[in-house]
Motif scaffolding. Structure first.
Motif: not given
Lengths: 166, 161
Positions: B83-90, B150-157
């Motif tokens: 459910a976390v992975m499918s959340h639009p937060t990305g 946790t929410i892991e996000r892509p490192r900012p480019k």
């Protein structure tokens, strides 16, 4: 209570057999690969590493569902063992029931709160439970597991249990 | 449960069937889920439904055939993570911080258990999830859980000059 006039090693061997019987009577305990070791009345659960327990293929970390189940089993068997111990010490019919492998059901979990402290590595894990309250009906248990260092648990939990009738 | 820290796939142009296929691909890489036979049934933004087939190997009380609670731990945890992975937060990956499970009753022997998780809130670093597990025998759930992930996000480019 009439003391059993038996050498200590006979008593200890019977206790070890009862502990193995109590835990291995449960199919899921065997499928997960959990066993127990005993020093006096202190139990330590062991989750033997198997590749099937992996949850994160990139990190090679154990699945939180597998390690959480390991803690729940350790709490239940530690609690259940106190009941088995009483039955063996009581002698008579209660002790005879244990001798023939007629173990009380494991306590039923009411709730279980897991705290994932760090990833579990691809190796054996160990766990000990502390009974915080043991009534005839309800019990509260805390439990934690570690791998290389006892002082660095990777998962801990608190749970409440309903004791079997009897 | 955690996910491989790949780039998050772009699902915007995908059909429902393609998203389900992608979710199943992720699920199959998680060995313990595969071992237990846990399968993704449905996925939509912030919600996931997983099925655990009944198997006598996962029994916790041999006198009744009721599944061990620890099997549901894997189901509820995996469902929450999906459910976390499918959340639009990305999120590109997630790990369980905490999970509290309430066991209302034993699952009926012989019946599959189906869990549905909802990621009802996602902050920058943390997702909050509720999960319910049903065996279809009675309307009330066999277990419910709440978890934080946790929410892991892509490192900012890096800005290119």
């Amino acid at each position: 209570m009439a003391p059993r006039r038996e050498p200590a090693h006979v008593v200890e061997a019977r206790r070890d057999a009862a502990l193995a019987g109590l835990s291995h009577a449960v199919p899921f305990v065997n499928e997960l690969g959990v066993s127990f070791e005993r020093l006096g009345d202190e139990l330590t659960g062991k989750l033997s590493y198997q590749e099937k327990l992996i949850g994160n293929p990139v990190l090679g970390a154990l699945h939180g569902g597998a390690t959480g189940a390991f803690l729940e089993i350790t709490a239940q068997v530690t609690l259940g063992w106190t009941r088995v111990w009483e039955m063996m010490e009581a002698g008579g019919d209660a002790a005879a029931a244990i001798d023939r492998g007629d173990y009380p059901a494991l306590p039923k979990t009411i709730d279980f709160s897991l705290d994932y402290l760090r990833p579990g590595g691809a190796r054996d894990s160990y766990a000990r439970a502390t009974i915080r309250r043991a009534g005839r009906r309800y019990a509260s248990v805390s439990v934690e597991a570690w791998q290389e260092e006892r002082s660095r648990p990777f998962i801990s939990a608190v749970g409440h249990f309903l004791m079997p009738e009897g | 449960m955690t996910r491989p820290p790949d780039e998050r796939p772009d699902v915007s142009g995908m059909t429902e069937a393609q998203k389900l296929e992608l979710g199943r691909h992720f699920m199959a890489q998680v060995r313990w889920n595969a071992e237990l036979g846990i399968a993704l049934e449905h996925i939509e933004p912030g919600r996931a439904t997983l099925r655990l087939p009944y198997d006598s190997r996962w029994v916790g009380d041999p006198s009744t055939g009721v599944l061990h609670g620890g099997v549901l731990t894997a189901l509820l945890d995996a469902c929450g993570g999906a459910a976390v992975m499918s959340h639009p937060t990305g999120a590109i990956a997630t790990a369980t911080i905490s999970l509290r499970i309430d066991y209302m009753r034993g699952a009926e022997p012989g019946r599959d258990v189906v869990a549905t998780a909802e990621c009802h809130r996602a902050t920058r670093h943390v997702a909050f999830v509720r999960v319910e597990a049903h065996d279809g025998a009675r309307p009330e759930p066999v277990a419910t859980a709440t978890g934080s992930f946790t929410i892991e996000r892509p490192r900012p480019k890096k800005e290119t000059a």
